[in-house]
Write a protein that holds these residues in place. Structure first.
Motif, short mmCIF file in Angstrom:
data_model
loop_
_atom_site.label_atom_id
_atom_site.label_comp_id
_atom_site.label_asym_id
_atom_site.label_seq_id
_atom_site.Cartn_x
_atom_site.Cartn_y
_atom_site.Cartn_z
N GLN A 33 0.83 -1.21 0.00
CA GLN A 33 0.00 0.00 0.00
C GLN A 33 0.86 1.26 0.00
O GLN A 33 0.61 2.22 -0.75
CB GLN A 33 -0.92 -0.02 1.23
CG GLN A 33 -1.86 1.17 1.34
CD GLN A 33 -2.86 1.23 0.19
OE1 GLN A 33 -3.51 0.24 -0.13
NE2 GLN A 33 -2.96 2.39 -0.46
N GLU A 34 1.94 1.25 0.79
CA GLU A 34 2.84 2.41 0.83
C GLU A 34 3.56 2.59 -0.51
O GLU A 34 3.79 3.71 -0.96
CB GLU A 34 3.86 2.24 1.97
CG GLU A 34 3.25 2.41 3.35
CD GLU A 34 4.14 1.87 4.47
OE1 GLU A 34 3.86 2.19 5.63
OE2 GLU A 34 5.09 1.11 4.18
N PHE A 35 3.89 1.48 -1.11
CA PHE A 35 4.56 1.51 -2.42
C PHE A 35 3.63 2.14 -3.46
O PHE A 35 4.04 2.96 -4.28
CB PHE A 35 4.94 0.09 -2.81
CG PHE A 35 5.59 -0.05 -4.16
CD1 PHE A 35 6.75 0.66 -4.47
CD2 PHE A 35 5.05 -0.88 -5.13
CE1 PHE A 35 7.34 0.53 -5.73
CE2 PHE A 35 5.64 -1.01 -6.38
CZ PHE A 35 6.78 -0.30 -6.67
N ARG A 36 2.35 1.75 -3.38
CA ARG A 36 1.35 2.29 -4.30
C ARG A 36 1.28 3.81 -4.16
O ARG A 36 1.29 4.55 -5.14
CB ARG A 36 0.00 1.65 -3.98
CG ARG A 36 -1.11 1.97 -4.97
CD ARG A 36 -2.37 1.21 -4.57
NE ARG A 36 -2.17 -0.23 -4.54
CZ ARG A 36 -2.62 -1.04 -3.59
NH1 ARG A 36 -3.29 -0.56 -2.57
NH2 ARG A 36 -2.39 -2.33 -3.65
N ASP A 37 1.22 4.28 -2.92
CA ASP A 37 1.15 5.72 -2.65
C ASP A 37 2.42 6.43 -3.13
O ASP A 37 2.36 7.52 -3.69
CB ASP A 37 0.93 5.97 -1.16
CG ASP A 37 -0.41 5.40 -0.70
OD1 ASP A 37 -1.29 5.19 -1.57
OD2 ASP A 37 -0.57 5.14 0.51
N ALA A 38 3.56 5.79 -2.91
CA ALA A 38 4.82 6.40 -3.31
C ALA A 38 4.89 6.55 -4.83
O ALA A 38 5.38 7.56 -5.35
CB ALA A 38 5.99 5.55 -2.81
#
Lengths: 141, 136
Positions: free
Chosen positions: A81-86
């Protein structure tokens, strides 16, 4: 003694049921046929990946491990999820082709499903995945 | 004066023999025109991910089983053959899409070499997967 000649009857075979049968077969096959429509991700991998010059330029890299992702110059540990946001924060849509490449570096024990999820995230954010081809194993980025 | 005469009722028979012929012709036509699954013998469990879209039709299908077995259009192939065979199959086509089905448990040494060979062949990959259920 005279034998009686048998009268010949016209042999008419009733064919009307035949067409019913045929049409039933057609309807059966039409209903049971499923046309397969695949879902997935389209990925265009730039050719000529073995380019030494590109290594001088700092390129976005994601290092994929089984339990975590390490993304960016500082290899920050992230969840999916954090990767997606990044990736969304990178705003790839406004960048040039070369700057949209995210190199995907996969560890040896990562199975295809996880790799596929990472590629999908990159493609959905407008990025282009790049492969890292090593001549021999070893040596991280 | 009697005007209306009773018309003789004649049994009207529609010839239906030809209908069966037509129906069977249709069956034969559809059987010949339909493409049967080229890859029914190949067993692949699709990976799951979020945000997938529908894929367009592709000229070439490449599949990889969990143990690394590779099939190009249903025929078994080795890693070394991929580039040449895919290139020749794509030749003359403007559309360079290749449908890639890889088992979700395939290991890195297998799937990565396949991806590299396909990218060297100039293919655009359409990676097949299923949409992941939202409870994540």
């Amino acid at each position: 003694m005279r034998l009686k000649k048998r009268k010949r009857r016209d042999a008419d075979i009733d064919m009307s049921a035949f067409s019913d049968l045929a049409f039933l077969l057609i309807i059966f096959f039409i209903l049971t046929t499923t046309l397969e429509q695949f879902t997935g991700t389209s990925a265009e991998i730039p050719a000529g990946v073995e380019n030494e010059e590109q290594q001088e330029k700092k390129q976005l890299t994601v290092n994929v491990a089984v339990d975590a992702l390490f993304y960016g110059e500082d290899a920050v540990r992230m969840t999916m999820q954090e990767f997606r946001d990044a990736l969304l924060a990178e705003n790839f849509a406004e960048k040039e082709d070369n700057d949209r490449v995210v190199l995907v570096d996969v560890r040896d024990d990562v199975l295809y499903e996880r790799y596929f999820q990472v590629i999908t995230e990159i493609a959905n954010s407008g990025g282009v995945m790049g492969l890292i081809k090593r001549s021999k194993s070893g040596g991280g980025s | 004066m009697k005007i209306a005469r009773k018309r003789k009722k004649s049994a009207i028979q529609v010839p239906v023999t030809a209908m069966g012929d037509i129906a069977f012709l249709l069956i034969i036509f559809f059987m010949l025109a339909s493409q049967f699954a080229k890859e029914s013998k190949i067993k692949i469990e699709r990976p799951q991910a979020r945000g997938l879209s529908e894929l367009d039709k592709s000229q070439v299908w490449v599949s990889m089983e969990a143990d690394g077995g590779i099939f190009i259009d249903g025929e078994e192939a080795s890693v070394a053959e991929i580039k040449a065979r895919v290139e020749s199959l794509l030749e003359g086509h403007e559309d360079k899409k290749v449908l890639v089905k890889i088992d979700k448990t395939a290991t890195k040494e297998h799937y990565e070499s396949l991806m590299i060979e396909l990218s060297l062949a100039g293919a655009t990959l359409s990676l097949v997967g299923d949409e992941q259920p939202q409870s994540f």
